[in-house]
Motif scaffolding. Structure first.
Motif, PDB file in Angstrom:
ATOM      1  N   ALA A 153      44.556  48.015  30.315  1.00  0.00           N
ATOM      2  CA  ALA A 153      44.464  48.552  31.627  1.00  0.00           C
ATOM      3  C   ALA A 153      42.884  49.139  32.021  1.00  0.00           C
ATOM      4  O   ALA A 153      42.232  49.373  31.206  1.00  0.00           O
ATOM      5  CB  ALA A 153      45.193  49.834  31.801  1.00  0.00           C
ATOM      6  N   MET A 154      42.425  48.656  33.275  1.00  0.00           N
ATOM      7  CA  MET A 154      41.178  48.921  33.764  1.00  0.00           C
ATOM      8  C   MET A 154      40.637  50.405  33.517  1.00  0.00           C
ATOM      9  O   MET A 154      39.642  50.756  33.337  1.00  0.00           O
ATOM     10  CB  MET A 154      40.956  48.691  35.281  1.00  0.00           C
ATOM     11  CG  MET A 154      40.937  47.021  35.356  1.00  0.00           C
ATOM     12  SD  MET A 154      40.175  45.799  34.105  1.00  0.00           S
ATOM     13  CE  MET A 154      38.535  46.529  34.135  1.00  0.00           C
ATOM     14  N   GLU A 155      41.965  51.259  33.734  1.00  0.00           N
ATOM     15  CA  GLU A 155      41.258  52.825  33.510  1.00  0.00           C
ATOM     16  C   GLU A 155      41.408  53.236  32.091  1.00  0.00           C
ATOM     17  O   GLU A 155      42.765  53.174  31.550  1.00  0.00           O
ATOM     18  CB  GLU A 155      42.151  53.735  34.374  1.00  0.00           C
ATOM     19  CG  GLU A 155      41.964  55.286  34.195  1.00  0.00           C
ATOM     20  CD  GLU A 155      43.242  55.999  34.471  1.00  0.00           C
ATOM     21  OE1 GLU A 155      43.084  57.290  34.663  1.00  0.00           O
ATOM     22  OE2 GLU A 155      44.561  55.526  34.489  1.00  0.00           O
ATOM     23  N   GLN A 205      46.490  47.438  43.715  1.00  0.00           N
ATOM     24  CA  GLN A 205      47.682  47.928  42.768  1.00  0.00           C
ATOM     25  C   GLN A 205      47.548  49.114  42.209  1.00  0.00           C
ATOM     26  O   GLN A 205      47.745  50.126  42.897  1.00  0.00           O
ATOM     27  CB  GLN A 205      48.282  46.873  41.770  1.00  0.00           C
ATOM     28  CG  GLN A 205      49.029  45.677  42.426  1.00  0.00           C
ATOM     29  CD  GLN A 205      49.713  44.793  41.254  1.00  0.00           C
ATOM     30  OE1 GLN A 205      50.031  45.125  40.235  1.00  0.00           O
ATOM     31  NE2 GLN A 205      49.749  43.586  41.825  1.00  0.00           N
ATOM     32  N   CYS A 206      46.934  49.451  41.138  1.00  0.00           N
ATOM     33  CA  CYS A 206      46.725  50.531  40.522  1.00  0.00           C
ATOM     34  C   CYS A 206      45.282  51.237  41.247  1.00  0.00           C
ATOM     35  O   CYS A 206      45.189  52.509  41.441  1.00  0.00           O
ATOM     36  CB  CYS A 206      46.341  50.602  38.912  1.00  0.00           C
ATOM     37  SG  CYS A 206      44.941  49.860  38.422  1.00  0.00           S
ATOM     38  N   GLY A 207      44.620  50.228  41.899  1.00  0.00           N
ATOM     39  CA  GLY A 207      43.560  50.644  42.532  1.00  0.00           C
ATOM     40  C   GLY A 207      42.167  51.048  41.914  1.00  0.00           C
ATOM     41  O   GLY A 207      41.062  51.425  42.246  1.00  0.00           O
ATOM     42  N   TYR A 208      42.274  50.981  40.495  1.00  0.00           N
ATOM     43  CA  TYR A 208      41.018  51.213  39.650  1.00  0.00           C
ATOM     44  C   TYR A 208      39.879  50.338  39.734  1.00  0.00           C
ATOM     45  O   TYR A 208      38.747  50.744  39.765  1.00  0.00           O
ATOM     46  CB  TYR A 208      41.791  51.401  38.063  1.00  0.00           C
ATOM     47  CG  TYR A 208      40.459  52.478  37.603  1.00  0.00           C
ATOM     48  CD1 TYR A 208      40.887  53.682  37.569  1.00  0.00           C
ATOM     49  CD2 TYR A 208      39.625  51.851  36.506  1.00  0.00           C
ATOM     50  CE1 TYR A 208      39.865  54.455  36.969  1.00  0.00           C
ATOM     51  CE2 TYR A 208      38.831  52.458  35.946  1.00  0.00           C
ATOM     52  CZ  TYR A 208      38.874  53.992  36.009  1.00  0.00           C
ATOM     53  OH  TYR A 208      37.890  54.779  35.234  1.00  0.00           O
ATOM     54  N   CYS A 209      40.160  48.953  39.861  1.00  0.00           N
ATOM     55  CA  CYS A 209      39.145  47.952  39.861  1.00  0.00           C
ATOM     56  C   CYS A 209      38.911  47.891  41.373  1.00  0.00           C
ATOM     57  O   CYS A 209      37.613  47.144  41.831  1.00  0.00           O
ATOM     58  CB  CYS A 209      39.653  46.491  39.537  1.00  0.00           C
ATOM     59  SG  CYS A 209      40.728  45.937  40.489  1.00  0.00           S
ATOM     60  N   THR A 210      39.518  48.268  42.312  1.00  0.00           N
ATOM     61  CA  THR A 210      39.351  48.182  43.846  1.00  0.00           C
ATOM     62  C   THR A 210      38.159  48.521  44.437  1.00  0.00           C
ATOM     63  O   THR A 210      37.339  47.547  45.023  1.00  0.00           O
ATOM     64  CB  THR A 210      40.578  48.761  44.583  1.00  0.00           C
ATOM     65  OG1 THR A 210      41.761  48.509  43.806  1.00  0.00           O
ATOM     66  CG2 THR A 210      40.503  48.386  45.976  1.00  0.00           C
ATOM     67  N   LEU A 220      36.615  42.513  36.808  1.00  0.00           N
ATOM     68  CA  LEU A 220      37.989  42.381  36.232  1.00  0.00           C
ATOM     69  C   LEU A 220      38.983  43.169  36.973  1.00  0.00           C
ATOM     70  O   LEU A 220      38.650  44.377  37.221  1.00  0.00           O
ATOM     71  CB  LEU A 220      37.838  42.816  34.667  1.00  0.00           C
ATOM     72  CG  LEU A 220      36.913  41.918  33.830  1.00  0.00           C
ATOM     73  CD1 LEU A 220      36.638  42.398  32.533  1.00  0.00           C
ATOM     74  CD2 LEU A 220      37.393  40.364  33.916  1.00  0.00           C
ATOM     75  N   CYS A 221      40.175  42.613  36.965  1.00  0.00           N
ATOM     76  CA  CYS A 221      41.385  43.037  37.749  1.00  0.00           C
ATOM     77  C   CYS A 221      42.517  42.940  36.561  1.00  0.00           C
ATOM     78  O   CYS A 221      42.695  41.859  36.284  1.00  0.00           O
ATOM     79  CB  CYS A 221      41.837  42.951  38.912  1.00  0.00           C
ATOM     80  SG  CYS A 221      43.484  43.511  39.548  1.00  0.00           S
ATOM     81  N   ARG A 222      43.085  44.050  35.961  1.00  0.00           N
ATOM     82  CA  ARG A 222      44.340  43.849  35.028  1.00  0.00           C
ATOM     83  C   ARG A 222      45.381  43.761  35.922  1.00  0.00           C
ATOM     84  O   ARG A 222      46.471  43.439  35.175  1.00  0.00           O
ATOM     85  CB  ARG A 222      44.155  44.914  33.964  1.00  0.00           C
ATOM     86  CG  ARG A 222      45.008  44.480  32.770  1.00  0.00           C
ATOM     87  CD  ARG A 222      44.543  43.595  32.086  1.00  0.00           C
ATOM     88  NE  ARG A 222      45.074  43.472  30.742  1.00  0.00           N
ATOM     89  CZ  ARG A 222      45.326  42.235  29.962  1.00  0.00           C
ATOM     90  NH1 ARG A 222      44.988  41.039  30.614  1.00  0.00           N
ATOM     91  NH2 ARG A 222      45.862  42.318  28.764  1.00  0.00           N
ATOM     92  N   CYS A 223      45.730  44.238  36.974  1.00  0.00           N
ATOM     93  CA  CYS A 223      46.994  44.341  37.774  1.00  0.00           C
ATOM     94  C   CYS A 223      47.449  42.825  38.467  1.00  0.00           C
ATOM     95  O   CYS A 223      48.744  42.692  38.627  1.00  0.00           O
ATOM     96  CB  CYS A 223      46.919  45.332  38.532  1.00  0.00           C
ATOM     97  SG  CYS A 223      46.881  47.084  37.773  1.00  0.00           S
ATOM     98  N   THR A 224      46.540  42.572  39.241  1.00  0.00           N
ATOM     99  CA  THR A 224      46.792  41.684  40.409  1.00  0.00           C
ATOM    100  C   THR A 224      47.242  40.118  40.191  1.00  0.00           C
ATOM    101  O   THR A 224      48.011  39.777  40.942  1.00  0.00           O
ATOM    102  CB  THR A 224      46.062  41.928  41.721  1.00  0.00           C
ATOM    103  OG1 THR A 224      44.656  41.180  41.096  1.00  0.00           O
ATOM    104  CG2 THR A 224      45.816  43.139  42.104  1.00  0.00           C
TER     105      THR A 224
HETATM  106  S1  FES Z   1      44.527  46.888  40.939  1.00  0.00           S
HETATM  107 FE1  FES Z   1      44.737  47.555  38.813  1.00  0.00          FE
HETATM  108  S2  FES Z   1      43.024  46.734  37.858  1.00  0.00           S
HETATM  109 FE2  FES Z   1      42.948  45.877  39.831  1.00  0.00          FE
END
Ligand code: FES
Ligand SMILES: Cc1cc2nc3c(=O)[nH]c(=O)nc-3n(C[C@H](O)[C@H](O)[C@H](O)COP(=O)(O)OP(=O)(O)OC[C@H]3O[C@@H](n4cnc5c(N)ncnc54)[C@H](O)[C@@H]3O)c2cc1C
Ligand code: FES
Lengths: 784, 167, 333
Positions: free
Chosen positions: A190-192, B100-105, B135-139
């Protein structure tokens, strides 16, 4: 995008996530974004050895360093914990033995990260190194030097299941294939990176903000580890930067931060480096699958036999559940009467594996869908057609007692058949290009909770007061998948108001009722149903008051477009605000509640291990991958993946598509490029530079197709959408590679060198054994 | 290590902070200025979560020493859009599932903003290229592309309505 | 991961910079874009007391071409700046091709050509955190006395992993290096020492100020082929650069082939030029040069990919790069 909205106002229409603005403005807070005055920074000392006895730990020099406030070791928190009641084998810090490189030995809390790092270097640990176990098949032969003395032969758990009569089934087969598959280890990434802020409050309570998918399990665990009553602890889940299962059990930094905070009586924040994320791990285990499947000439699967070995790492984690899911989901997607499953969860001196997206199903699906493709070719049948011939007829109960209430797989298959141009492409593309297909399925939450009880799995409260705002209190954990938005939609739909009116308070153990967590794709089904029930309860309360005011029956009224109106008398109508006033006058307080627990009939069989696998409903996916393989370099480009997913009902098509695409993406990564490379228990690539999650340019184009089978028990018919598609992607790609260049690679990641080796092997066979052998497919056997 | 007074121009404002010479811009933004929108996702400058605009060019704040960027115009995610108003790029990511999770956003939006500022009508390949350091892990990236396209349309509509006025 | 303590000096001129370097010598290190230096400092691969920040030296950011002087790129020109120079792709195809593959756009916006030519060598036993390396007792290159790639040996095999150097080698570039005693010019091929520990012939008190390509190289066809897993971000696992002059009859007038990421230095393929000059395209010829390339490239297990595969790809990429350059190469012949 699905257009059919069944007359709903909000359900079924694409909706931006309710927290989208917080995210795009940068104002939303993730755990590491939080800070409080006087906050200390915690850092963890990790074991440099894979297996070692700890003779002594001396923290005195570290404590003497200016700026260091406290240190902690295993002696400070001796109580064991673990996500499963049968696997309490972890502690805040190792006691007695360190079990993997990266195991948690001690921690410091200091005024700055620099001081904390320096302090770690000053902690003296005297280790006695022990031989390590790194290969699961070797490890399970161990006669001594076990990793956990209570787990003889390093076997965490084994299960042996037989359904039907596999022997008879193989007897009826016209074609039998037997292969060994090997799936490399992958991490959620996960990015976080994980972060926890544990705040010791002036009244000696503990407030914990943590990047968790399971705040309520964290709550229990901290209470046990810190020896505090749960009532003195509050866990709050801030925004989460992706989970995928990596935050779905208790992660060492969470307990470490709490132990430090309690000892220092101060707030302590720990944030993992990316390397530490890999060391805490909880990803998908290395899985070895020995698989034998029989197929009749008519294309019917007659029997399945699987021996599955999972390399679980040094601690139990979710291990037994993973290995049970592998068995339960292996055959249950199709109509298969005869299945034998032998599953082993093995301990090794590596970080603990866990519940990664598609928990338990992904690697066995890779094996199964690959061998089915192989058998189809052996039988001279179209692999897609073979799937059609093995479909379940829902509603039904599978051989292993799973209750299937809705089954959109047939439609998924037909959709990808059409949209991918399967009929024209399969077998007809030039050398180097190919198409492959595969299917997968997944649970919509576990029918049986991790900790057995008769309590609901989730509860939602709704409150309305004089401002006529609707506040939904839910324990469900939004981790980026859209669970907050889903509940806002449901509440607004039922109450006939716009989504703006709904406020959502989520995942705070002090304010919200319990939800078990965001794992096994349970939230839409379970929290969705609880929210639906709560909203209906609230609606009924309001309608009852309005009906009474007009002297009519409640049934005469409908709730729509912000009004409560008599169905046939236009004069009897109140705005929502007016209705709330009337309802408050009548009821005094407007409080509603809803709960959800899966029905008894969904809870599965009675055999040992039958508790894992049953779900109130299952999602289905079918996919076609189109690839280009460069036969000279072995490089694979995935040109396109068409993925159809049966999610029951797409409450929010925008987020459902996002989930399907995200799953396919992750499957693509595991199929071709992600791999945790181990050398003697040492992770060689603990970084985002060397652990290669896909970036934009190599990532395939993904076409997602929503299939709606409308499950009878799901909220508005909805089922799982966030995991089920992942598992089909890997075998779809592997099968497409076979179609392109005629070699089967039975180990992931499918790297170019494996393809080249297989092509060379094939050529050798061809030149060695004459023309016949040239057409014989070659399997590049699993590694190890 | 001694702290030194450092002047940074962030989101159009002059800010003065006392930092050590080894302070990274990312930490200066997050810890010293409270601008936590820029994220840290990796240890080796490979993820793009920390991207900010420096004089309009997207750069990694996790490899920038804060003191070396005195006098430069730094724009973080907090500086996109106006008060209570989203930039079209932000709107795109919010509306089309790009977050999505918004962390990479934040990093993706910074890269997108820089792209569209220079090239308001990029091809699909140009979009992929411009975002290839994030990098985005969600979308799975598909909805990120949709978000970028939304912003392109929005900007086009905006410039169409503005054009007559400036004439 | 934190950074070690250091001071940052900000020279105003090249003279300033070399004076600072001279003064602090082994305590000092140059930082330009920082895309290599900063992650390495976080991993404590080195701990200089002083960083000399050359990025603000605008005089070093110049990119120029003249028919007399050839190509001049100042050391602090960013990779993006070079790529976006309008004539670059036409005149120096192999260079544009190579630089376009470096990392991702965010790194290229910061990374300089000087930094790219002076990169640290890379190895999977070396580019790891302090904790990771300590758990192993270090390696030959840092804090230890064992090479984990070739145990028993006393040679460090950390691989040269920059992408522009092979392109510049193929263009027969020269470096301009400044120190207190003035500037010197050194052919690029003499700059790299093929030693993982001591990669470049640059004294601690010297500063790389520019890279030059002779004028007659302008317009050469060329291409760079890079082996990597992802199409962005990744360092090369192998790289092949080809620059060539082909006359109107399709005869090779001059050619160089250079490799990256398969040795501790970027290297010219010996004999490639001799084999190619005066010849017309043929597959056998290309195969012969490709074979020579794998005599030059000696990859070891310094990265996730296998040495066998990387060598294989050096062969395939060399042949393909030659074919592409010869048959439909960029630039005017
Ligand atoms: S929206 Fe979650 S890492 Fe891109
Ligand atoms: C995620 C990631 C991926 C990467 N991928 C690639 C890749 O694929 N290919 C590639 O080639 N590189 C790659 N890099 C490395 C780097 O981004 C580039 O090589 C860049 O050009 C380095 O330049 P810089 O200015 O940032 O160097 P810096 O980090 O500032 O310096 C690098 C080295 O050069 C020295 N140095 C810099 N300038 C001078 C000078 N003028 N005189 C003397 N010494 C000097 C420094 O002391 C240091 O030793 C990657 C980096 C990252 C973070
Ligand atoms: S934090 Fe990952 S690139 Fe900056």
């Amino acid at each position: 995008m699905a257009k059919d909205t069944n007359g709903y106002n909000i359900i079924g229409k694409p909706m931006a996530m309710t927290d989208a603005r917080a995210k795009v403005t940068g104002l939303g807070k993730y755990a590491d974004d939080l800070s409080v005055p006087g906050m200390l920074i915690g850092k963890i000392l990790h074991s440099p050895h894979a297996h070692a006895r700890i003779r002594s730990i001396d923290t005195s020099q570290a404590e003497a360093l200016a700026g260091v406030k406290v240190t902690a070791t295993g002696e400070d928190a001796r109580n064991p914990y673990g996500i499963l009641p049968i696997g309490h084998d972890e502690r805040a810090f190792a006691l007695g033995k360190a079990l993997y490189i990266g195991d948690n030995i001690a921690a410091v809390a200091a005024t700055t990260p620099e001081v904390a790092e320096r302090a770690l270097d000053l902690i003296r640990v005297d280790y006695e190194q022990l031989p390590g176990w790194f290969d699961p098949e070797e490890s399970m032969k161990a006669s001594s030097n076990w990793i956990n003395e209570e787990r003889p032969q390093n076997i965490e758990k084994e299960y042996h299941h037989v359904f039907g009569d596999p022997e008879k089934g193989f007897g009826e087969a016209d074609f039998i294939a037997e292969e060994r598959y090997y799936a490399g280890e992958v991490n959620q990434a996960a990015m976080e990176p994980h972060a926890t802020l544990a705040v010791w409050e002036p009244d000696n309570r503990l407030t914990v903000h943590s990047s968790t998918q399971v705040p309520f399990y964290l709550h229990r665990t901290i209470a046990a580890v810190c020896e505090m009553p749960m009532s003195q602890i509050r866990v709050i889940k801030p925004l989460i930067g992706g989970g995928f299962g990596g935050k779905s059990e208790i992660i060492p930094l969470e307990v470490a931060a709490c132990v430090l905070a309690k000892k220092a009586r101060k707030p302590v924040k720990i944030t993992y480096t990316r390397e530490e994320v890999f060391l805490a791990h909880r990803g998908r285990p290395i899985t070895i699958v020995y698989l034998k499947v029989g197929l009749s000439r008519a294309g019917k699967i007659t029997a399945v036999q699987a021996r599955v070995i999972q390399d679980g790492g040094a601690y139990c984690g979710y291990g037994p559940v993973t290995v049970l899911y592998s068995g339960a989901l292996l055959g249950a997607i199709y109509d298969i009467a005869n299945v034998q499953y032998d599953g082993f969860r093995v301990l090794t001196n590596k970080p603990a594996c866990g519940a990664m997206r598609g928990h338990g199903t992904v690697n066995v699906r890779f094996a199964f869908e690959s061998i089915l493709d192989q058998l189809s070719h052996q039988a001279g049948l179209d692999p897609l057609e073979v799937r059609r011939r093995n479909l379940l007829k829902a509603p039904c109960i599978t051989a292993n007692s799973l209750r299937v209430t809705s089954y959109g797989l047939p439609e998924c298959i037909e959709k990808v058949f059409e949209r991918s141009g399967w009929a024209e492409k399969k077998g007809n593309l030039p050398y180097g290009k190919g198409v492959g297909m595969a299917c997968s399925h997944y649970v919509s939450g576990a029918a049986n909770p991790i900790i057995r009880s008769n309590m609901p799995h989730t509860t939602v409260h709704i409150k309305i007061d004089r401002d006529a705002a609707v506040t939904v209190y839910t324990g469900a954990s939004e981790i980026g998948q859209g669970s907050d938005t889903m509940q806002v939609q449901i509440a607004a739909e039922i109450l006939g108001v716009s989504t703006d009116r709904i406020k959502l308070v989520a995942a705070d153990t002090e304010l919200t009722p319990i939800d078990l967590g965001s794992y096994s794709s349970r939230v839409t089904f379970m929290a969705g149903n609880a929210c639906l029930n709560a909203a209906k309860d609230m609606r009924d309360q309001i309608v009852a008051a309005v009906a009474r005011k007009f002297g009519c029956a409640a049934d005469d009224f409908e709730v729509k477009d912000g009004r409560i109106s008599h169905k046939s008398d236009a004069g009897k109508s109140l705005s929502f605000d007016e209705a709330v006033t009337v309802a408050l006058e009548f009821h005094g307080a407007l409080v509603a509640r809803g709960t959800y627990a899966p029905p008894e009939t969904a809870r599965g069989g009675k055999f040992k291990g039958a508790g894992v696998g049953p779900s109130p409903a299952y999602s289905y996916s079918a996919q076609v991958a189109e690839v280009t393989v460069d036969p000279e370099t072995g490089q694979v480009r995935v040109d396109k993946i068409v993925a159809a997913h049966d999610c029951g009902k797409a409450l929010n098509p925008l987020t459902v598509e996002g989930q399907i695409e995200g799953s396919v993406y992750m499957g693509f990564g595991q199929a071709l490029q992600e791999d945790m490379i181990w050398k003697d228990g040492r992770l060689m690539n603990p970084s985002l530079l060397e652990y290669r999650i896909p970036a934009t340019k190599e990532n395939p184009e993904i076409e997602s197709i929503i299939v709606e089978s409308i499950d009878p028990e799901g909220p508005f018919g909805a089922k799982e959408a966030g995991e089920g598609s992942l598992a089909a992607t890997i075998p779809a790609i592997a099968n497409a590679i076979f179609d392109a260049v005629g070699v089967r690679i039975n180990s992931t990641p499918i790297t170019p060198d494996k393809i080249l080796d297989a092509l060379r092997e094939k050529q050798k066979l061809a030149s060695g054994n004459g023309a016949n052998a040239a057409n014989k497919p070659v399997a590049a056997g699993g590694r190890l | 290590m001694n702290k030194e007074l450092t002047h940074l121009r962030v989101n159009g404002e002059e800010r003065e902070i006392a930092i050590t010479p080894n302070r990274l811009l990312l930490d200066a933004l997050r810890e010293d200025l409270g601008l936590t929108g820029s994220k840290r996702g990796c240890d080796d400058s490979s993820c793009g979560c920390c991207a900010v605009l420096i004089d309009g060019t997207p750069m990694l704040s996790c490899v920038a020493l804060a003191a070396s960027y005195e006098g430069r115009e730094i724009t973080t995610v907090e500086g996109l859009g106006g008060p209570g108003e989203l930039d079209p790029v932000q709107e795109g990511y919010a509306e089309m599932g790009g977050a999505q999770c918004g962390y990479c956003t934040p990093g993706f939006m910074i890269a997108t903003k820089a792209l569209l500022d220079r090239n308001p009508d990029p091809t699909m390949d140009e979009i992929r290229e411009a975002l290839s350091g994030n990098l985005c892990r969600c979308t799975g990236y598909m909805q990120i592309y949709e978000s970028v396209k939304y912003a392109i349309e929005k900007l086009r509509a905006k410039s169409a309505t503005q054009a007559p006025a400036t004439r | 991961m934190t950074l070690p303590a250091f001071r940052v000096l900000q020279p105003r001129t090249v003279e300033d910079a070399v004076r600072m370097l001279d003064e602090h010598r082994s305590d000092a290190m140059v930082i330009a874009g920082g895309t290599d230096v900063i992650p390495n400092l976080q991993m404590r691969l080195f701990t200089p007391r002083v960083l000399v920040d050359v990025k603000p030296l605008r005089e070093l950011a110049v990119i120029e071409f003249s028919a007399r002087q050839g190509l001049h790129i100042g050391a602090t020109a960013t990779l993006t700046h070079i790529l976006e120079t309008p004539w670059m792709r036409d005149k120096f195809a192999v260079l544009a091709s190579a630089i376009g593959t470096v990392a991702g756009p965010l790194q290229r916006n910061m990374g300089t050509i000087g930094g790219n030519l002076c990169l640290e060598t890379r190895c999977r036993w070396y580019n790891q955190s302090h904790f990771w390396r300590q758990s192993l007792g270090g390696c030959l290159k840092k804090d230890g006395d064992i090479c984990h790639v070739a145990p028993g040996g006393k040679f460090c095999w950390a691989a040269w992993s920059g992408d522009s150097a092979p392109a510049f080698l193929a263009l027969d570039a020269e470096l301009e290096i400044a120190s207190l005693s003035g500037t010197r010019r050194v052919p690029l091929r003499e700059f790299y020492k093929n030693d993982g520990m001591d990669r470049i012939a640059l004294a601690r008190n010297e500063l790389l100020t520019a890279v030059h390509v002779p004028a007659h190289m302008a317009g050469r066809r060329g291409v760079y082929q890079k082996l990597r897993v992802r199409d962005s971000i990744d360092y090369p696992l192998a790289g092949v650069a080809v620059a060539m002059e082909v006359d109107s009859a399709g005869i090779c007038k001059d050619a160089r082939v250079a490799l990256s990421a398969v040795n501790p230095a970027p290297m010219l393929v010996t004999q490639a030029g001799e084999s190619l000059i005066g010849r017309k395209w043929s597959l056998e010829l290309a195969e012969r040069v490709a074979h020579a390339a794998i005599q030059t490239g000696k990859p070891l297990t310094t990265s996730g990919s296998t040495p066998v595969y990387r060598r294989d790809m050096v062969r395939v990429f060399t042949r393909r790069a030659l074919e592409e350059t010869w048959k439909n190469g960029h630039g005017s012949a």
